[in-house]
Write a protein that holds these residues in place. Structure first.
Motif, PDB file in Angstrom:
ATOM      1  N   UNK A   1      37.706  41.445  42.399  1.00  0.00           N
ATOM      2  CA  UNK A   1      38.764  42.383  42.351  1.00  0.00           C
ATOM      3  C   UNK A   1      38.499  43.638  41.409  1.00  0.00           C
ATOM      4  N   UNK A   2      36.976  43.451  41.080  1.00  0.00           N
ATOM      5  CA  UNK A   2      36.778  44.706  40.018  1.00  0.00           C
ATOM      6  C   UNK A   2      35.953  45.748  40.809  1.00  0.00           C
ATOM      7  N   UNK A   3      36.405  46.879  40.886  1.00  0.00           N
ATOM      8  CA  UNK A   3      35.667  47.753  41.857  1.00  0.00           C
ATOM      9  C   UNK A   3      34.318  48.166  41.197  1.00  0.00           C
ATOM     10  N   UNK A   4      33.997  48.078  39.556  1.00  0.00           N
ATOM     11  CA  UNK A   4      32.765  48.443  39.167  1.00  0.00           C
ATOM     12  C   UNK A   4      31.917  47.261  39.093  1.00  0.00           C
ATOM     13  N   UNK A   5      32.279  46.048  39.473  1.00  0.00           N
ATOM     14  CA  UNK A   5      31.471  44.629  39.544  1.00  0.00           C
ATOM     15  C   UNK A   5      31.081  44.219  38.308  1.00  0.00           C
ATOM     16  N   UNK A   6      31.758  44.809  36.904  1.00  0.00           N
ATOM     17  CA  UNK A   6      31.326  44.225  35.892  1.00  0.00           C
ATOM     18  C   UNK A   6      32.416  43.395  35.059  1.00  0.00           C
ATOM     19  N   UNK A   7      33.537  43.249  35.732  1.00  0.00           N
ATOM     20  CA  UNK A   7      34.547  42.313  35.040  1.00  0.00           C
ATOM     21  C   UNK A   7      35.103  43.237  33.868  1.00  0.00           C
ATOM     22  N   UNK A   8      35.293  44.469  33.939  1.00  0.00           N
ATOM     23  CA  UNK A   8      35.748  45.365  32.934  1.00  0.00           C
ATOM     24  C   UNK A   8      36.698  46.455  33.933  1.00  0.00           C
ATOM     25  N   UNK A   9      36.510  46.551  35.301  1.00  0.00           N
ATOM     26  CA  UNK A   9      37.280  47.713  35.946  1.00  0.00           C
ATOM     27  C   UNK A   9      38.621  46.969  36.430  1.00  0.00           C
ATOM     28  N   UNK A  10      39.337  47.903  37.025  1.00  0.00           N
ATOM     29  CA  UNK A  10      40.651  47.678  37.390  1.00  0.00           C
ATOM     30  C   UNK A  10      41.131  48.863  38.470  1.00  0.00           C
ATOM     31  N   UNK A  11      42.295  48.881  39.202  1.00  0.00           N
ATOM     32  CA  UNK A  11      42.720  49.580  39.999  1.00  0.00           C
ATOM     33  C   UNK A  11      43.337  50.929  39.253  1.00  0.00           C
ATOM     34  N   UNK A  12      43.926  51.898  40.145  1.00  0.00           N
ATOM     35  CA  UNK A  12      44.492  52.979  39.471  1.00  0.00           C
ATOM     36  C   UNK A  12      46.174  52.616  39.366  1.00  0.00           C
ATOM     37  N   UNK A  13      46.651  51.372  39.711  1.00  0.00           N
ATOM     38  CA  UNK A  13      47.945  51.066  39.534  1.00  0.00           C
ATOM     39  C   UNK A  13      48.168  50.434  38.019  1.00  0.00           C
ATOM     40  N   UNK A  14      49.429  50.500  37.819  1.00  0.00           N
ATOM     41  CA  UNK A  14      49.782  50.129  36.459  1.00  0.00           C
ATOM     42  C   UNK A  14      49.567  48.604  36.184  1.00  0.00           C
ATOM     43  N   UNK A  15      49.115  48.150  35.053  1.00  0.00           N
ATOM     44  CA  UNK A  15      48.874  46.719  34.744  1.00  0.00           C
ATOM     45  C   UNK A  15      50.272  45.972  34.681  1.00  0.00           C
ATOM     46  N   UNK A  16      50.440  44.720  35.077  1.00  0.00           N
ATOM     47  CA  UNK A  16      51.496  44.127  35.259  1.00  0.00           C
ATOM     48  C   UNK A  16      51.773  42.953  34.207  1.00  0.00           C
ATOM     49  N   UNK A  17      53.214  43.093  34.107  1.00  0.00           N
ATOM     50  CA  UNK A  17      53.597  41.970  33.206  1.00  0.00           C
ATOM     51  C   UNK A  17      53.492  40.504  33.560  1.00  0.00           C
ATOM     52  N   UNK A  18      53.196  39.695  32.450  1.00  0.00           N
ATOM     53  CA  UNK A  18      52.739  38.429  32.856  1.00  0.00           C
ATOM     54  C   UNK A  18      54.083  37.773  33.967  1.00  0.00           C
ATOM     55  N   UNK A  19      53.674  36.879  34.594  1.00  0.00           N
ATOM     56  CA  UNK A  19      54.792  36.051  35.540  1.00  0.00           C
ATOM     57  C   UNK A  19      54.251  34.596  35.661  1.00  0.00           C
TER      58      UNK A  19
ATOM     59  N   UNK B   1      45.527  43.457  36.493  1.00  0.00           N
ATOM     60  CA  UNK B   1      45.702  44.781  37.292  1.00  0.00           C
ATOM     61  C   UNK B   1      45.311  44.319  38.868  1.00  0.00           C
ATOM     62  N   UNK B   2      44.061  44.210  39.059  1.00  0.00           N
ATOM     63  CA  UNK B   2      43.574  44.021  40.342  1.00  0.00           C
ATOM     64  C   UNK B   2      42.578  42.682  40.382  1.00  0.00           C
ATOM     65  N   UNK B   3      42.043  42.350  39.360  1.00  0.00           N
ATOM     66  CA  UNK B   3      41.019  41.188  39.445  1.00  0.00           C
ATOM     67  C   UNK B   3      42.045  39.838  39.563  1.00  0.00           C
ATOM     68  N   UNK B   4      41.274  38.887  40.471  1.00  0.00           N
ATOM     69  CA  UNK B   4      41.871  37.710  40.596  1.00  0.00           C
ATOM     70  C   UNK B   4      40.854  36.489  40.849  1.00  0.00           C
ATOM     71  N   UNK B   5      41.131  35.403  40.639  1.00  0.00           N
ATOM     72  CA  UNK B   5      40.244  34.169  40.791  1.00  0.00           C
ATOM     73  C   UNK B   5      40.808  33.246  41.766  1.00  0.00           C
ATOM     74  N   UNK B   6      39.954  32.465  42.601  1.00  0.00           N
ATOM     75  CA  UNK B   6      40.322  31.161  43.331  1.00  0.00           C
ATOM     76  C   UNK B   6      39.705  30.199  42.982  1.00  0.00           C
ATOM     77  N   UNK B   7      40.667  28.951  42.477  1.00  0.00           N
ATOM     78  CA  UNK B   7      40.022  27.726  41.798  1.00  0.00           C
ATOM     79  C   UNK B   7      39.299  26.952  42.815  1.00  0.00           C
ATOM     80  N   UNK B   8      38.439  26.260  42.160  1.00  0.00           N
ATOM     81  CA  UNK B   8      37.871  25.042  42.748  1.00  0.00           C
ATOM     82  C   UNK B   8      38.379  24.001  42.120  1.00  0.00           C
ATOM     83  N   UNK B   9      37.952  23.658  41.021  1.00  0.00           N
ATOM     84  CA  UNK B   9      38.554  22.499  40.357  1.00  0.00           C
ATOM     85  C   UNK B   9      38.555  22.918  38.525  1.00  0.00           C
ATOM     86  N   UNK B  10      39.120  22.258  37.957  1.00  0.00           N
ATOM     87  CA  UNK B  10      39.322  22.360  36.423  1.00  0.00           C
ATOM     88  C   UNK B  10      40.100  23.589  36.030  1.00  0.00           C
TER      89      UNK B  10
END
Length: 180
Positions: free
Chosen positions: A79-97, A120-129
């Motif tokens: 979900x990081x357009x830079x591929x570095x783990x520091x990027x995001x989209x141009x949309x605003x950050x989201x409040x925690x849910x 913002x845009x980065x997400x993860x899919x869980x394996x285990x743990x």
């Protein structure tokens, strides 16, 4: 032996039926080189996160983005357009849910910085743990089909400059209703 085979076949049919009964307007088709992952969205848990993911998906934002962080037995992050783990989209950050819904195999959560309201845009899919992430990260979806594809996601090898070469990527990500 027949009982084991029958149980395995029934389990596979149940998973396939579950994936086929997903509302295509409330699910995402994430295609990789190894196949398709279907993610059921969870607006009941994270309505703002789901809306942001839908908006970015409909734009084609995720197409071609790499899995920049893959930890065996834990999760695959993208979900990081830079591929570095520091990027995001141009949309605003989201409040925690955050919710008490436990993170488990196939849970899809929003990555964030130290600030709980920085997703913002980065997400993860869980394996285990991923259980320790419960209540600290937002769950916005769950894999209903294609965990075998998730299991094949690899991070590329590290080059001398610290960049990752040839990581797996999202080939295409669409709302299931729009996927072919």
């Amino acid at each position: 032996m027949r009982k084991i085979i029958a149980a395995a076949a029934f389990s596979l049919l149940a998973v396939t039926a579950h994936a086929q009964n997903v509302d295509p307007n409330n699910a995402i088709a994430l295609d990789t080189k190894d196949g398709r992952i279907v993610i059921r969205l969870r607006p009941d848990l994270a309505p703002k996160h789901v809306e942001q993911i839908k908006a970015l998906t409909k734009r084609g934002f995720y197409d071609g983005i790499v899995f920049h962080r893959v930890i065996d037995g834990f999760m695959a992050q993208t979900g990081d357009p830079t591929g570095t783990g520091t990027g995001k989209s141009d949309l605003p950050n989201l409040p925690a849910e955050f919710s008490p819904q436990p993170f488990q195999r196939g849970s899809v959560g929003m990555a964030r910085a130290q600030d709980p309201n920085s997703a913002n845009s980065q997400f993860f899919i869980c394996y285990d743990g991923c259980a320790p992430l419960t209540g600290q990260y937002t769950i916005w979806g769950e894999v209903v089909s294609g965990m075998d594809v998730v299991n094949k996601i690899k991070k590329g090898s590290s080059a001398q400059n610290g960049q990752v070469s040839n990581p797996d990527k999202i080939v295409r990500m669409r709302m299931l209703a729009d996927a072919k």
